[in-house]
Structures are given as C-alpha cells and as structure tokens.
Write a protein that holds these residues in place. Structure first.
Motif, PDB file in Angstrom:
ATOM      1  N   SER A   5       3.545 -13.844 -41.916  1.00 13.73           N
ATOM      2  CA  SER A   5       2.713 -14.571 -40.959  1.00 13.73           C
ATOM      3  C   SER A   5       3.459 -14.630 -39.636  1.00 13.73           C
ATOM      4  CB  SER A   5       2.415 -15.978 -41.480  1.00 13.73           C
ATOM      5  OG  SER A   5       3.618 -16.713 -41.580  1.00 13.73           O
ATOM      6  N   ALA A   6       2.932 -15.408 -38.724  1.00 16.55           N
ATOM      7  CA  ALA A   6       3.592 -15.529 -37.426  1.00 16.55           C
ATOM      8  C   ALA A   6       4.934 -16.247 -37.563  1.00 16.55           C
ATOM      9  CB  ALA A   6       2.691 -16.280 -36.461  1.00 16.55           C
ATOM     10  N   VAL A   7       5.053 -17.104 -38.562  1.00 13.09           N
ATOM     11  CA  VAL A   7       6.300 -17.840 -38.757  1.00 13.09           C
ATOM     12  C   VAL A   7       7.376 -16.927 -39.323  1.00 13.09           C
ATOM     13  CG1 VAL A   7       7.351 -19.782 -39.978  1.00 13.09           C
ATOM     14  CG2 VAL A   7       5.015 -19.977 -39.120  1.00 13.09           C
ATOM     15  N   ILE A   8       6.985 -16.074 -40.274  1.00 12.12           N
ATOM     16  CA  ILE A   8       7.935 -15.132 -40.883  1.00 12.12           C
ATOM     17  C   ILE A   8       7.820 -13.810 -40.136  1.00 12.12           C
ATOM     18  CG2 ILE A   8       8.581 -13.922 -42.977  1.00 12.12           C
ATOM     19  CD1 ILE A   8       7.309 -16.148 -44.582  1.00 12.12           C
ATOM     20  N   SER A   9       8.874 -13.454 -39.443  1.00  9.41           N
ATOM     21  CA  SER A   9       8.836 -12.227 -38.654  1.00  9.41           C
ATOM     22  C   SER A   9       8.967 -10.999 -39.548  1.00  9.41           C
ATOM     23  CB  SER A   9       9.961 -12.241 -37.616  1.00  9.41           C
ATOM     24  OG  SER A   9      11.208 -12.187 -38.265  1.00  9.41           O
TER      25      SER A   9
END
Length: 61
Positions: free
Chosen positions: A24-28
């Motif tokens: 997701s945007a949190v996990i690059s």
C-alpha cells in the motif's frame, strides 16, 4: 518431535504469508521486496528442516 514438525510447517506457512503481504502507500516497494525475500528464505530453510526430520524418521534415528 511431532510438535517440532508442526512448528516448521507453521513457519513455512508464515513464509507464504510474508510473500503475500499486500503493498500500500504505507509500505513502499522496497519494503515489499524485502518481505518477498524474507518469505522465500523462510520457506526454503524450514522446508529443508522438515525434509531433514522426515529423512531422519525414515532412517530410524
């Protein structure tokens, strides 16, 4: 020894879970590739350990 084999099987399943972690945007993307590598290593190591336990049980020692 039976509980040890179940623990190794659980670790193999955890390795598959690490590979399937959604990005997701949190996990690059860099962290996601790290999870893929770590999951693959876990699957290989604990599969080999499980095979070792199986061969050891077949031989009888």
């Amino acid at each position: 020894m039976h509980s040890l084999a179940l623990l190794y099987l659980a670790c193999i399943l955890a390795g598959f879970a690490l590979i399937k972690v959604p990005t997701s945007a949190v996990i690059s993307a860099g962290i996601a590739s790290f999870f893929h590598i770590l999951g693959g290593i876990a699957i290989i190591v604990f599969s080999l350990a499980l095979l070792y336990l199986g061969v050891k049980a077949l031989i009888g020692k």
